[in-house]
Motif scaffolding. Structure first.
Motif, PDB file in Angstrom:
ATOM      1  N   UNK A  44     -74.450  46.128  -9.917  1.00  0.00           N
ATOM      2  CA  UNK A  44     -74.052  47.388 -10.571  1.00  0.00           C
ATOM      3  C   UNK A  44     -74.848  48.542  -9.981  1.00  0.00           C
ATOM      4  N   UNK A  45     -74.297  49.832 -10.155  1.00  0.00           N
ATOM      5  CA  UNK A  45     -72.953  50.170 -10.599  1.00  0.00           C
ATOM      6  C   UNK A  45     -71.923  49.950  -9.474  1.00  0.00           C
ATOM      7  N   UNK A  46     -70.591  50.090  -9.720  1.00  0.00           N
ATOM      8  CA  UNK A  46     -69.982  50.254 -11.033  1.00  0.00           C
ATOM      9  C   UNK A  46     -70.372  49.125 -11.987  1.00  0.00           C
ATOM     10  N   UNK A  47     -70.252  49.432 -13.258  1.00  0.00           N
ATOM     11  CA  UNK A  47     -70.693  48.509 -14.305  1.00  0.00           C
ATOM     12  C   UNK A  47     -69.485  48.022 -15.097  1.00  0.00           C
ATOM     13  N   UNK A  48     -69.072  46.756 -14.970  1.00  0.00           N
ATOM     14  CA  UNK A  48     -69.384  45.791 -13.903  1.00  0.00           C
ATOM     15  C   UNK A  48     -68.761  46.242 -12.576  1.00  0.00           C
ATOM     16  N   UNK A  49     -69.011  45.463 -11.527  1.00  0.00           N
ATOM     17  CA  UNK A  49     -68.533  45.806 -10.179  1.00  0.00           C
ATOM     18  C   UNK A  49     -67.043  46.132 -10.163  1.00  0.00           C
ATOM     19  N   UNK A  50     -66.259  45.332 -10.866  1.00  0.00           N
ATOM     20  CA  UNK A  50     -64.817  45.587 -10.956  1.00  0.00           C
ATOM     21  C   UNK A  50     -64.428  45.572 -12.425  1.00  0.00           C
ATOM     22  N   UNK A  51     -63.256  46.162 -12.733  1.00  0.00           N
ATOM     23  CA  UNK A  51     -62.751  46.161 -14.099  1.00  0.00           C
ATOM     24  C   UNK A  51     -62.684  44.708 -14.587  1.00  0.00           C
ATOM     25  N   UNK A  52     -63.249  44.467 -15.772  1.00  0.00           N
ATOM     26  CA  UNK A  52     -63.452  43.107 -16.265  1.00  0.00           C
ATOM     27  C   UNK A  52     -63.033  43.030 -17.731  1.00  0.00           C
ATOM     28  N   UNK A  53     -62.567  41.884 -18.144  1.00  0.00           N
ATOM     29  CA  UNK A  53     -62.132  41.656 -19.519  1.00  0.00           C
ATOM     30  C   UNK A  53     -63.278  41.798 -20.503  1.00  0.00           C
ATOM     31  N   UNK A  54     -62.952  41.774 -21.819  1.00  0.00           N
ATOM     32  CA  UNK A  54     -63.961  42.065 -22.847  1.00  0.00           C
ATOM     33  C   UNK A  54     -65.150  41.116 -22.805  1.00  0.00           C
ATOM     34  N   UNK A  55     -66.291  41.628 -23.306  1.00  0.00           N
ATOM     35  CA  UNK A  55     -67.475  40.793 -23.419  1.00  0.00           C
ATOM     36  C   UNK A  55     -68.639  41.243 -22.562  1.00  0.00           C
ATOM     37  N   UNK A  56     -68.429  42.292 -21.772  1.00  0.00           N
ATOM     38  CA  UNK A  56     -69.539  42.717 -20.906  1.00  0.00           C
ATOM     39  C   UNK A  56     -70.227  43.939 -21.511  1.00  0.00           C
ATOM     40  N   UNK A  57     -71.471  44.160 -21.108  1.00  0.00           N
ATOM     41  CA  UNK A  57     -72.220  45.344 -21.527  1.00  0.00           C
ATOM     42  C   UNK A  57     -73.315  45.615 -20.508  1.00  0.00           C
ATOM     43  N   UNK A  58     -73.866  46.807 -20.581  1.00  0.00           N
ATOM     44  CA  UNK A  58     -74.935  47.168 -19.657  1.00  0.00           C
ATOM     45  C   UNK A  58     -75.463  48.558 -19.976  1.00  0.00           C
ATOM     46  N   UNK A  59     -76.512  48.925 -19.285  1.00  0.00           N
ATOM     47  CA  UNK A  59     -77.205  50.181 -19.563  1.00  0.00           C
ATOM     48  C   UNK A  59     -77.527  50.885 -18.250  1.00  0.00           C
ATOM     49  N   UNK A  60     -77.392  52.212 -18.255  1.00  0.00           N
ATOM     50  CA  UNK A  60     -77.794  53.007 -17.090  1.00  0.00           C
ATOM     51  C   UNK A  60     -78.816  54.056 -17.511  1.00  0.00           C
ATOM     52  N   UNK A  61     -79.724  54.364 -16.612  1.00  0.00           N
ATOM     53  CA  UNK A  61     -80.752  55.376 -16.840  1.00  0.00           C
ATOM     54  C   UNK A  61     -80.432  56.606 -15.999  1.00  0.00           C
ATOM     55  N   UNK A  62     -80.670  57.805 -16.581  1.00  0.00           N
ATOM     56  CA  UNK A  62     -80.337  59.062 -15.898  1.00  0.00           C
ATOM     57  C   UNK A  62     -81.584  59.937 -15.818  1.00  0.00           C
ATOM     58  N   UNK A  63     -82.166  59.970 -14.642  1.00  0.00           N
ATOM     59  CA  UNK A  63     -83.414  60.729 -14.478  1.00  0.00           C
ATOM     60  C   UNK A  63     -83.196  62.139 -13.950  1.00  0.00           C
ATOM     61  N   UNK A  64     -81.975  62.440 -13.527  1.00  0.00           N
ATOM     62  CA  UNK A  64     -81.704  63.756 -12.938  1.00  0.00           C
ATOM     63  C   UNK A  64     -80.727  64.530 -13.813  1.00  0.00           C
TER      64      UNK A  64
END
Ligand SMILES: [Cu+2]
Length: 311
Positions: free
Chosen positions: A100-120
């Motif tokens: 990742x990213x993209x989160x997930x790499x490709x469009x995926x069925x339900x059940x995934x999650x993730x977090x991104x940090x934004x420093x800028x």
């Protein structure tokens, strides 16, 4: 030439910054208010919403994190920041782990999650790769509001001394850290003016009906847009193309221009062969045009327009 450009910037930046705020629809925030450090977006069939509601925009503080997930549904989705500003980092925390990213790499069925940090600080737009025209949402990352013009950061009423301890007392007296007269005050977002001259509704022009086999339009750039980048992506639905079965849309044209100059920039995006065939077969083709303008400082403005193309 450089001196001239600098003078232009000095003249127009305050205005551009004001307009930029209007374009991005940044929520009004009094000095001292700090947006939350976290936000959460959920994919639903078929939208990217702030979790628990229908909003498609969230504001977080610089350095904050945003959680993305697709809890339930019958499709496949992901969060892709495309060619615009990218999160500082992302981690997938649920589902089968992918790069990742993209989160997930490709469009995926339900059940995934993730977090991104934004420093800028900036405006971050993301979409689902499977539904690039309908599942679009925005994250605004705000720099802290500071009220000082000296090197010492003080965000509230502070006494002249005592904001830091253990350091040399020299320069801590009020005014002691003031820059020399004439030194421009550096605002953290001072180079963050909108690359567009005015709001996107006026600065980006794409006729709703056009003739031919190209999508044409123009964007009017502010001085902050000098040396920036313009990207125009044209999408058509799979149905309109009578292409392979399936929902969603297909990109049928793309144009990228860099090293932009101030003023009106015209663009013309030729259609792909399959889109031209569909256009001639049906004598019309409904298109979605996504226009992205990014300043050399990374400030991004995007607009989506519908165009009905006739041969
Ligand atoms: Cu999707």
């Amino acid at each position: 030439m450089r001196a001239l450009r600098l003078r232009f910037r000095a003249l127009y930046l305050p205005l551009a910054a004001l307009l930029g705020a209007a374009v991005a629809v940044v929520p009004k925030m009094a000095a001292g208010d700090t947006p939350p450090a976290t936000a959460s977006f959920s994919a639903v069939d078929f939208a990217w919403n702030v979790t628990g509601g229908t909003a498609t925009q969230a504001t977080i503080a610089q350095g904050g994190t945003v959680t993305f997930s697709y809890p339930s549904g019958a499709s496949t989705h992901n969060a892709d920041f495309g060619s615009g500003p990218q999160p500082s980092s992302c981690t997938q925390t649920g589902g089968s782990i992918t790069p990742v990213p993209p989160l997930p790499t490709v469009a995926t069925g339900p059940g995934w999650s993730g977090t991104c940090t934004f420093n800028t600080p900036g405006t971050y737009t993301f979409h689902c790769d499977h539904h690039p025209t309908t599942m679009i949402a925005t994250i605004i990352v705000q720099a802290p509001v500071t009220t000082t013009s000296s090197g010492t950061t003080s965000t509230g009423p502070t006494t002249g001394t005592g904001t830091t301890t253990g350091t040399s007392p020299t320069g801590m007296t009020p005014g002691g850290n003031s820059p020399p007269p004439g030194t421009p005050t550096t605002n953290p977002s001072g180079s963050g003016g909108s690359p567009l001259a005015g709001g996107q509704s006026k600065a980006i022009i794409v006729a709703s009906t056009e003739h031919g086999t190209s999508v044409r339009g123009s964007a009017i750039l502010s001085s902050a847009g000098a040396d920036g980048r313009l990207e125009v992506d044209v999408f058509a639905s799979r149905t309109a193309l009578a292409a392979a079965a399936g929902a969603g849309s297909v990109r049928v044209g793309r144009l990228v221009r860099t090293s932009l100059s101030v003023g009106k920039v015209r663009f013309s995006v030729p259609l792909s062969a399959s889109a031209k065939r569909a256009l001639h077969r049906h004598k019309r083709l409904a298109l979605t045009v996504k226009i992205i303008v990014v300043s050399s400082h990374g400030v991004r403005v995007s607009a989506t327009r519908g165009v009905l193309l006739r041969p």
